[in-house]
Write an enzyme that holds these catalytic residues in place. Structure first.
Site, PDB file in Angstrom:
ATOM      1  N   SER A 259       0.866  -1.172   0.000  1.00  0.00           N
ATOM      2  CA  SER A 259       0.000   0.000   0.000  1.00  0.00           C
ATOM      3  C   SER A 259       0.901   1.219   0.000  1.00  0.00           C
ATOM      4  O   SER A 259       2.067   1.156   0.395  1.00  0.00           O
ATOM      5  CB  SER A 259      -0.900   0.001   1.241  1.00  0.00           C
ATOM      6  OG  SER A 259      -1.550   1.255   1.395  1.00  0.00           O
ATOM      7  N   TYR A 272      -2.009  -0.559  10.335  1.00  0.00           N
ATOM      8  CA  TYR A 272      -2.015  -0.922   8.910  1.00  0.00           C
ATOM      9  C   TYR A 272      -0.678  -0.573   8.268  1.00  0.00           C
ATOM     10  O   TYR A 272      -0.092  -1.387   7.538  1.00  0.00           O
ATOM     11  CB  TYR A 272      -3.157  -0.196   8.212  1.00  0.00           C
ATOM     12  CG  TYR A 272      -3.368  -0.582   6.770  1.00  0.00           C
ATOM     13  CD1 TYR A 272      -3.895  -1.823   6.436  1.00  0.00           C
ATOM     14  CD2 TYR A 272      -3.046   0.288   5.730  1.00  0.00           C
ATOM     15  CE1 TYR A 272      -4.098  -2.191   5.109  1.00  0.00           C
ATOM     16  CE2 TYR A 272      -3.247  -0.058   4.410  1.00  0.00           C
ATOM     17  CZ  TYR A 272      -3.773  -1.301   4.103  1.00  0.00           C
ATOM     18  OH  TYR A 272      -3.965  -1.652   2.787  1.00  0.00           O
TER      19      TYR A 272
END
Length: 435
Positions: A259, A272
Protein backbone atom coordinates in the site's frame (compact mmCIF):
# COMPACT_ATOMS: atom_id res chain seq x y z
CA UNK A 1 47.90 23.21 -14.97
CA UNK A 2 48.11 19.96 -16.92
CA UNK A 3 47.07 18.06 -13.81
CA UNK A 4 43.97 20.21 -13.41
CA UNK A 5 43.03 19.63 -17.08
CA UNK A 6 43.43 15.87 -16.67
CA UNK A 7 41.28 15.89 -13.52
CA UNK A 8 38.62 17.99 -15.27
CA UNK A 9 38.62 15.60 -18.26
CA UNK A 10 38.25 12.60 -15.96
CA UNK A 11 35.27 14.16 -14.16
CA UNK A 12 33.59 15.01 -17.49
CA UNK A 13 34.21 11.50 -18.83
CA UNK A 14 32.75 9.97 -15.67
CA UNK A 15 29.64 12.17 -15.84
CA UNK A 16 29.17 11.41 -19.55
CA UNK A 17 29.50 7.68 -18.95
CA UNK A 18 26.99 7.89 -16.09
CA UNK A 19 24.48 9.75 -18.26
CA UNK A 20 24.88 7.25 -21.11
CA UNK A 21 24.35 4.31 -18.75
CA UNK A 22 21.26 5.89 -17.21
CA UNK A 23 19.75 6.69 -20.61
CA UNK A 24 20.53 3.18 -21.87
CA UNK A 25 18.94 1.62 -18.77
CA UNK A 26 15.79 3.76 -19.05
CA UNK A 27 15.37 3.11 -22.77
CA UNK A 28 15.96 -0.63 -22.31
CA UNK A 29 13.39 -0.83 -19.54
CA UNK A 30 10.81 1.19 -21.46
CA UNK A 31 11.07 -0.98 -24.55
CA UNK A 32 11.36 -4.31 -22.73
CA UNK A 33 8.27 -3.63 -20.62
CA UNK A 34 6.22 -3.71 -23.78
CA UNK A 35 7.15 -7.37 -24.25
CA UNK A 36 5.04 -10.02 -22.55
CA UNK A 37 5.25 -13.72 -21.87
CA UNK A 38 3.03 -16.06 -23.86
CA UNK A 39 0.93 -19.13 -23.18
CA UNK A 40 -1.29 -17.84 -20.39
CA UNK A 41 -3.40 -21.01 -20.66
CA UNK A 42 -0.36 -23.04 -19.57
CA UNK A 43 0.43 -20.90 -16.53
CA UNK A 44 -0.88 -21.48 -13.02
CA UNK A 45 -1.38 -18.68 -10.50
CA UNK A 46 -2.30 -18.65 -6.79
CA UNK A 47 -4.19 -15.56 -5.63
CA UNK A 48 -5.20 -14.91 -2.01
CA UNK A 49 -8.03 -12.79 -0.63
CA UNK A 50 -10.56 -13.23 -3.45
CA UNK A 51 -13.79 -12.68 -1.51
CA UNK A 52 -14.00 -9.05 -2.61
CA UNK A 53 -12.04 -6.00 -3.73
CA UNK A 54 -8.78 -6.27 -5.63
CA UNK A 55 -8.61 -10.04 -5.19
CA UNK A 56 -12.02 -10.79 -6.64
CA UNK A 57 -11.65 -8.43 -9.60
CA UNK A 58 -8.14 -9.77 -10.32
CA UNK A 59 -9.37 -13.37 -10.21
CA UNK A 60 -12.08 -12.54 -12.75
CA UNK A 61 -9.59 -10.80 -15.05
CA UNK A 62 -6.98 -13.56 -14.88
CA UNK A 63 -9.67 -16.13 -15.67
CA UNK A 64 -10.78 -14.02 -18.65
CA UNK A 65 -7.18 -13.83 -19.92
CA UNK A 66 -6.84 -17.61 -19.83
CA UNK A 67 -4.70 -18.18 -16.75
CA UNK A 68 -5.29 -21.22 -14.57
CA UNK A 69 -6.18 -19.64 -11.23
CA UNK A 70 -6.22 -20.98 -7.69
CA UNK A 71 -8.33 -18.34 -5.92
CA UNK A 72 -8.39 -18.49 -2.13
CA UNK A 73 -11.35 -17.14 -0.17
CA UNK A 74 -12.03 -16.76 3.53
CA UNK A 75 -15.76 -17.36 3.16
CA UNK A 76 -17.90 -19.99 1.46
CA UNK A 77 -19.94 -17.19 -0.11
CA UNK A 78 -16.80 -15.84 -1.80
CA UNK A 79 -16.04 -19.25 -3.27
CA UNK A 80 -19.59 -19.71 -4.54
CA UNK A 81 -19.68 -16.30 -6.21
CA UNK A 82 -16.47 -16.97 -8.16
CA UNK A 83 -17.44 -20.52 -9.08
CA UNK A 84 -20.73 -19.24 -10.47
CA UNK A 85 -19.19 -16.82 -12.96
CA UNK A 86 -15.75 -18.22 -13.82
CA UNK A 87 -14.55 -20.96 -16.12
CA UNK A 88 -13.35 -24.38 -15.02
CA UNK A 89 -9.78 -23.06 -15.15
CA UNK A 90 -10.43 -21.22 -11.88
CA UNK A 91 -10.53 -23.32 -8.73
CA UNK A 92 -11.42 -21.86 -5.35
CA UNK A 93 -9.80 -22.83 -2.06
CA UNK A 94 -10.88 -21.93 1.46
CA UNK A 95 -7.91 -20.27 3.15
CA UNK A 96 -7.29 -18.27 6.31
CA UNK A 97 -3.74 -16.99 5.82
CA UNK A 98 -3.22 -16.87 9.60
CA UNK A 99 -3.68 -20.66 9.80
CA UNK A 100 -0.45 -22.46 8.87
CA UNK A 101 -2.19 -25.81 8.53
CA UNK A 102 -4.73 -24.39 6.08
CA UNK A 103 -1.85 -22.96 4.03
CA UNK A 104 -0.26 -26.41 3.82
CA UNK A 105 -3.62 -27.96 2.96
CA UNK A 106 -3.87 -25.42 0.13
CA UNK A 107 -0.42 -26.50 -1.04
CA UNK A 108 -1.65 -30.09 -1.21
CA UNK A 109 -4.68 -29.03 -3.25
CA UNK A 110 -2.52 -27.05 -5.67
CA UNK A 111 -0.04 -29.90 -6.10
CA UNK A 112 -2.87 -32.31 -6.82
CA UNK A 113 -4.30 -30.00 -9.48
CA UNK A 114 -1.09 -29.11 -11.29
CA UNK A 115 -0.73 -31.11 -14.53
CA UNK A 116 1.55 -34.11 -14.12
CA UNK A 117 1.63 -35.26 -17.74
CA UNK A 118 5.11 -33.81 -18.30
CA UNK A 119 6.70 -36.33 -15.93
CA UNK A 120 8.75 -39.10 -17.54
CA UNK A 121 10.06 -42.47 -16.44
CA UNK A 122 9.01 -45.89 -15.21
CA UNK A 123 8.32 -47.27 -11.75
CA UNK A 124 11.12 -49.25 -10.13
CA UNK A 125 9.64 -51.00 -7.11
CA UNK A 126 11.42 -51.77 -3.84
CA UNK A 127 10.05 -52.37 -0.38
CA UNK A 128 10.30 -49.49 2.10
CA UNK A 129 9.23 -50.87 5.45
CA UNK A 130 6.70 -48.84 7.44
CA UNK A 131 5.99 -46.18 4.83
CA UNK A 132 2.51 -46.05 3.31
CA UNK A 133 2.67 -44.29 -0.05
CA UNK A 134 -0.46 -43.17 -1.89
CA UNK A 135 0.73 -42.34 -5.37
CA UNK A 136 -0.72 -40.27 -8.18
CA UNK A 137 -0.09 -42.23 -11.35
CA UNK A 138 1.78 -40.47 -14.15
CA UNK A 139 -0.83 -41.43 -16.70
CA UNK A 140 -3.89 -41.01 -14.51
CA UNK A 141 -3.75 -38.14 -12.01
CA UNK A 142 -7.01 -39.25 -10.40
CA UNK A 143 -5.85 -42.80 -9.76
CA UNK A 144 -4.38 -43.50 -6.31
CA UNK A 145 -2.74 -46.77 -5.42
CA UNK A 146 -0.63 -48.17 -2.62
CA UNK A 147 2.75 -49.16 -4.01
CA UNK A 148 6.26 -50.04 -2.99
CA UNK A 149 8.46 -46.93 -3.08
CA UNK A 150 11.20 -47.10 -5.77
CA UNK A 151 14.68 -45.61 -5.73
CA UNK A 152 15.01 -42.10 -7.16
CA UNK A 153 13.82 -38.55 -6.54
CA UNK A 154 10.39 -37.83 -5.10
CA UNK A 155 8.07 -35.06 -3.98
CA UNK A 156 6.83 -35.82 -0.48
CA UNK A 157 3.88 -34.03 1.07
CA UNK A 158 3.46 -34.16 4.84
CA UNK A 159 2.22 -31.80 7.55
CA UNK A 160 5.35 -29.66 7.38
CA UNK A 161 5.95 -28.83 3.73
CA UNK A 162 6.54 -30.12 0.25
CA UNK A 163 10.16 -31.18 0.16
CA UNK A 164 12.50 -33.07 -2.11
CA UNK A 165 13.52 -36.51 -0.84
CA UNK A 166 15.62 -39.39 -2.11
CA UNK A 167 14.69 -42.96 -1.29
CA UNK A 168 17.73 -45.23 -1.35
CA UNK A 169 18.24 -48.70 0.12
CA UNK A 170 15.04 -48.56 2.13
CA UNK A 171 15.87 -45.22 3.78
CA UNK A 172 14.59 -41.66 3.38
CA UNK A 173 17.13 -38.87 2.98
CA UNK A 174 16.19 -35.19 2.99
CA UNK A 175 17.59 -33.01 0.20
CA UNK A 176 16.27 -29.68 1.50
CA UNK A 177 16.61 -28.10 4.94
CA UNK A 178 15.31 -26.88 7.28
CA UNK A 179 12.32 -29.21 7.32
CA UNK A 180 11.22 -32.10 9.48
CA UNK A 181 12.40 -35.16 7.61
CA UNK A 182 10.09 -38.17 7.56
CA UNK A 183 11.33 -41.44 9.03
CA UNK A 184 10.53 -44.99 8.06
CA UNK A 185 8.00 -45.20 10.87
CA UNK A 186 6.07 -42.15 9.67
CA UNK A 187 2.86 -42.58 7.73
CA UNK A 188 3.15 -39.85 5.13
CA UNK A 189 1.61 -39.06 1.77
CA UNK A 190 4.19 -39.35 -0.99
CA UNK A 191 3.68 -38.21 -4.57
CA UNK A 192 6.13 -40.39 -6.48
CA UNK A 193 6.90 -39.52 -10.08
CA UNK A 194 10.31 -40.15 -11.60
CA UNK A 195 11.88 -37.18 -13.34
CA UNK A 196 10.91 -34.72 -10.59
CA UNK A 197 12.62 -31.80 -12.33
CA UNK A 198 10.04 -32.02 -15.14
CA UNK A 199 7.05 -31.46 -12.87
CA UNK A 200 5.32 -28.10 -13.40
CA UNK A 201 5.16 -25.44 -10.72
CA UNK A 202 3.37 -22.13 -10.18
CA UNK A 203 3.99 -19.21 -12.48
CA UNK A 204 2.59 -16.63 -10.10
CA UNK A 205 1.84 -16.04 -6.42
CA UNK A 206 -0.25 -12.94 -5.69
CA UNK A 207 -0.45 -12.11 -1.98
CA UNK A 208 -3.53 -9.91 -1.74
CA UNK A 209 -5.30 -10.92 1.49
CA UNK A 210 -5.40 -8.04 3.96
CA UNK A 211 -7.35 -6.25 6.68
CA UNK A 212 -7.16 -2.85 8.38
CA UNK A 213 -7.77 -1.28 11.77
CA UNK A 214 -7.95 2.45 12.33
CA UNK A 215 -7.73 4.90 15.22
CA UNK A 216 -5.13 6.77 17.28
CA UNK A 217 -2.25 4.75 18.70
CA UNK A 218 -3.50 5.20 22.27
CA UNK A 219 -6.94 3.92 21.36
CA UNK A 220 -5.82 0.62 19.82
CA UNK A 221 -4.85 -2.43 21.83
CA UNK A 222 -1.77 -4.53 21.25
CA UNK A 223 -4.09 -7.27 19.99
CA UNK A 224 -5.36 -4.90 17.28
CA UNK A 225 -1.80 -4.46 16.06
CA UNK A 226 -1.10 -8.19 16.20
CA UNK A 227 -4.28 -9.09 14.34
CA UNK A 228 -3.47 -6.79 11.42
CA UNK A 229 0.13 -7.98 11.25
CA UNK A 230 -0.97 -11.64 11.43
CA UNK A 231 -2.96 -11.24 8.22
CA UNK A 232 -1.08 -8.59 6.28
CA UNK A 233 2.50 -9.57 7.11
CA UNK A 234 3.02 -12.91 8.87
CA UNK A 235 0.33 -14.62 6.79
CA UNK A 236 1.86 -13.24 3.60
CA UNK A 237 5.31 -14.50 4.62
CA UNK A 238 3.95 -17.92 5.56
CA UNK A 239 2.14 -18.33 2.23
CA UNK A 240 5.22 -17.19 0.32
CA UNK A 241 7.59 -19.58 2.07
CA UNK A 242 5.27 -22.57 1.62
CA UNK A 243 4.68 -21.98 -2.11
CA UNK A 244 8.15 -20.68 -2.97
CA UNK A 245 9.49 -24.09 -4.16
CA UNK A 246 6.71 -24.23 -6.77
CA UNK A 247 7.47 -20.66 -7.90
CA UNK A 248 11.18 -21.42 -8.25
CA UNK A 249 10.45 -24.41 -10.47
CA UNK A 250 8.89 -22.06 -13.05
CA UNK A 251 11.21 -19.06 -12.46
CA UNK A 252 7.91 -17.31 -11.82
CA UNK A 253 6.55 -14.17 -10.21
CA UNK A 254 5.71 -13.13 -6.66
CA UNK A 255 3.44 -10.09 -6.42
CA UNK A 256 2.78 -8.61 -2.99
CA UNK A 257 -0.05 -6.16 -2.40
CA UNK A 258 1.40 -3.54 -0.10
CA UNK A 259 0.00 0.00 0.00
CA UNK A 260 1.11 3.57 -0.30
CA UNK A 261 0.65 3.43 3.49
CA UNK A 262 3.76 1.27 3.39
CA UNK A 263 5.70 4.27 2.15
CA UNK A 264 4.02 7.05 4.15
CA UNK A 265 2.57 6.31 7.59
CA UNK A 266 -0.63 8.28 8.02
CA UNK A 267 -2.35 9.35 11.26
CA UNK A 268 -4.91 6.89 12.65
CA UNK A 269 -3.62 4.07 10.43
CA UNK A 270 -0.49 3.03 12.33
CA UNK A 271 -1.29 -0.69 12.64
CA UNK A 272 -2.02 -0.92 8.91
CA UNK A 273 1.10 1.06 7.95
CA UNK A 274 3.31 -1.04 10.20
CA UNK A 275 2.19 -4.22 8.45
CA UNK A 276 2.62 -2.70 4.99
CA UNK A 277 6.08 -1.31 5.78
CA UNK A 278 6.92 -4.90 6.71
CA UNK A 279 5.60 -6.15 3.35
CA UNK A 280 7.84 -3.62 1.60
CA UNK A 281 10.92 -4.76 3.54
CA UNK A 282 10.16 -8.46 3.03
CA UNK A 283 9.60 -7.92 -0.70
CA UNK A 284 12.86 -6.01 -1.13
CA UNK A 285 14.86 -8.76 0.57
CA UNK A 286 13.04 -11.48 -1.39
CA UNK A 287 13.58 -9.72 -4.73
CA UNK A 288 17.31 -9.41 -4.15
CA UNK A 289 17.71 -12.97 -2.88
CA UNK A 290 15.74 -14.61 -5.70
CA UNK A 291 17.08 -12.61 -8.63
CA UNK A 292 19.75 -15.21 -9.35
CA UNK A 293 17.03 -17.91 -9.37
CA UNK A 294 15.12 -16.11 -12.11
CA UNK A 295 12.18 -15.27 -9.83
CA UNK A 296 10.87 -11.70 -10.11
CA UNK A 297 9.24 -9.97 -7.13
CA UNK A 298 6.99 -6.93 -7.49
CA UNK A 299 5.16 -4.74 -4.98
CA UNK A 300 1.83 -3.07 -5.74
CA UNK A 301 1.34 0.20 -3.83
CA UNK A 302 -2.25 1.40 -4.29
CA UNK A 303 -3.55 4.65 -2.93
CA UNK A 304 -7.13 4.73 -1.69
CA UNK A 305 -9.71 2.76 -3.67
CA UNK A 306 -13.31 1.86 -2.95
CA UNK A 307 -12.97 -1.56 -1.31
CA UNK A 308 -14.20 -3.04 1.95
CA UNK A 309 -11.28 -1.40 3.74
CA UNK A 310 -12.50 2.08 2.74
CA UNK A 311 -16.20 1.28 3.11
CA UNK A 312 -17.84 4.11 5.08
CA UNK A 313 -20.00 1.84 7.21
CA UNK A 314 -17.01 -0.32 8.12
CA UNK A 315 -14.90 2.70 9.05
CA UNK A 316 -17.66 4.29 11.11
CA UNK A 317 -18.20 0.98 12.88
CA UNK A 318 -14.51 0.67 13.80
CA UNK A 319 -14.41 4.24 15.14
CA UNK A 320 -17.62 3.68 17.11
CA UNK A 321 -16.28 0.47 18.62
CA UNK A 322 -13.02 2.16 19.61
CA UNK A 323 -14.84 5.06 21.25
CA UNK A 324 -17.21 2.77 23.14
CA UNK A 325 -14.33 0.72 24.60
CA UNK A 326 -12.04 3.67 25.25
CA UNK A 327 -10.75 4.23 28.76
CA UNK A 328 -12.78 6.99 30.50
CA UNK A 329 -9.64 9.00 31.23
CA UNK A 330 -8.68 8.99 27.54
CA UNK A 331 -12.24 9.93 26.60
CA UNK A 332 -12.02 12.92 28.89
CA UNK A 333 -8.59 13.84 27.56
CA UNK A 334 -9.46 13.64 23.85
CA UNK A 335 -13.06 14.77 24.03
CA UNK A 336 -16.07 13.87 21.90
CA UNK A 337 -15.25 16.72 19.48
CA UNK A 338 -11.94 15.07 18.57
CA UNK A 339 -13.73 11.78 17.92
CA UNK A 340 -16.34 13.40 15.66
CA UNK A 341 -13.81 15.47 13.73
CA UNK A 342 -11.46 12.50 13.21
CA UNK A 343 -14.27 10.35 11.81
CA UNK A 344 -15.43 13.18 9.56
CA UNK A 345 -11.90 13.85 8.25
CA UNK A 346 -11.35 10.19 7.41
CA UNK A 347 -14.67 9.79 5.63
CA UNK A 348 -14.40 13.05 3.69
CA UNK A 349 -10.69 13.00 2.95
CA UNK A 350 -9.93 9.33 2.46
CA UNK A 351 -13.24 8.04 1.08
CA UNK A 352 -15.04 10.93 -0.62
CA UNK A 353 -11.98 12.75 -1.98
CA UNK A 354 -9.30 10.11 -2.57
CA UNK A 355 -10.93 6.68 -2.88
CA UNK A 356 -11.22 5.76 -6.55
CA UNK A 357 -13.88 3.36 -7.84
CA UNK A 358 -11.56 2.25 -10.65
CA UNK A 359 -10.16 -0.96 -9.20
CA UNK A 360 -9.12 -1.91 -12.73
CA UNK A 361 -6.04 0.30 -12.34
CA UNK A 362 -4.70 -1.95 -9.61
CA UNK A 363 -5.69 -5.06 -11.58
CA UNK A 364 -3.80 -3.73 -14.62
CA UNK A 365 -0.67 -3.30 -12.49
CA UNK A 366 -0.99 -6.86 -11.16
CA UNK A 367 -1.46 -8.28 -14.66
CA UNK A 368 1.56 -6.36 -15.94
CA UNK A 369 3.72 -7.62 -13.08
CA UNK A 370 2.53 -11.15 -13.84
CA UNK A 371 2.93 -11.10 -17.62
CA UNK A 372 5.62 -8.55 -18.58
CA UNK A 373 9.03 -9.95 -19.40
CA UNK A 374 10.59 -7.25 -17.23
CA UNK A 375 8.06 -6.17 -14.60
CA UNK A 376 8.63 -3.19 -12.34
CA UNK A 377 9.84 -3.67 -8.79
CA UNK A 378 7.14 -1.26 -7.59
CA UNK A 379 3.82 -0.10 -9.00
CA UNK A 380 2.44 3.11 -7.46
CA UNK A 381 -1.27 3.15 -8.39
CA UNK A 382 -3.83 5.94 -8.01
CA UNK A 383 -3.74 9.69 -8.43
CA UNK A 384 -3.56 10.31 -4.68
CA UNK A 385 -0.63 7.93 -4.29
CA UNK A 386 1.30 9.53 -7.15
CA UNK A 387 0.53 13.18 -6.45
CA UNK A 388 0.33 13.31 -2.67
CA UNK A 389 1.32 10.37 -0.48
CA UNK A 390 4.50 9.33 -2.31
CA UNK A 391 5.77 12.91 -2.13
CA UNK A 392 5.11 13.05 1.60
CA UNK A 393 7.29 9.96 1.96
CA UNK A 394 10.12 11.63 0.04
CA UNK A 395 10.00 15.07 1.66
CA UNK A 396 11.89 15.97 4.84
CA UNK A 397 9.82 14.94 7.86
CA UNK A 398 8.95 18.51 9.01
CA UNK A 399 7.71 19.41 5.52
CA UNK A 400 5.68 16.21 5.12
CA UNK A 401 4.19 16.62 8.61
CA UNK A 402 3.22 20.21 7.81
CA UNK A 403 1.45 19.12 4.62
CA UNK A 404 -0.48 16.44 6.46
CA UNK A 405 -1.43 18.95 9.14
CA UNK A 406 -2.99 21.17 6.47
CA UNK A 407 -5.41 18.44 5.43
CA UNK A 408 -8.80 18.14 7.12
CA UNK A 409 -10.53 20.06 9.88
CA UNK A 410 -8.79 20.71 13.17
CA UNK A 411 -9.92 20.21 16.71
CA UNK A 412 -8.13 20.81 19.97
CA UNK A 413 -7.92 18.14 22.59
CA UNK A 414 -10.23 18.79 25.52
CA UNK A 415 -8.27 20.29 28.35
CA UNK A 416 -10.71 20.28 31.21
CA UNK A 417 -9.14 21.19 34.55
CA UNK A 418 -8.40 18.27 36.80
CA UNK A 419 -10.02 18.29 40.21
CA UNK A 420 -8.41 17.34 43.49
CA UNK A 421 -10.73 16.57 46.42
CA UNK A 422 -9.79 17.16 50.09
CA UNK A 423 -11.66 17.55 53.38
CA UNK A 424 -11.42 20.59 55.69
CA UNK A 425 -11.58 20.64 59.46
CA UNK A 426 -15.36 20.41 59.41
CA UNK A 427 -15.15 17.24 57.29
CA UNK A 428 -16.51 19.08 54.25
CA UNK A 429 -15.22 18.12 50.79
CA UNK A 430 -13.25 20.85 49.00
CA UNK A 431 -12.51 20.57 45.25
CA UNK A 432 -9.38 22.27 43.92
CA UNK A 433 -8.97 22.67 40.15
CA UNK A 434 -5.57 22.76 38.41
CA UNK A 435 -4.33 22.48 34.84
Amino acid sequence: MAGEVDQFSFVNATLLASVVLIVWFVVKRLFSRGHFVHGFHEKYVLLTGCDSGFGKVTALELDRLGFNVFATCLTKEGQEELNAVCSERLKTIHLDVTDSQEIRDALGFVMQNLPANTAKGEWSKKYVVGVIAFVFSVNDADKREEIEAPDGNFAIFNEDASISLRVTSNSLKCDQKPVKCATLSDKVTIVIITGLSHLPGLWGLINNAGIARIGPVEWQSLEDYKRVADVNLWGLIDVTKVFLPLIKKECGRIINLASIAGRASLPHASSYSISKFGVEAFSDALRRELKSRGVKVSVIEPGFFKTNITNKENLQGMWKELWAKLDPNLKEEYGYGFYQTSVSNMLKGMVDTCASPHLCKVVDAIVHALSAQNPKSRYVVGWDAKLLWIWISWLPAPVGDALLNMLGDKTELTKEPRKHRTRNGNNNIIETSFA
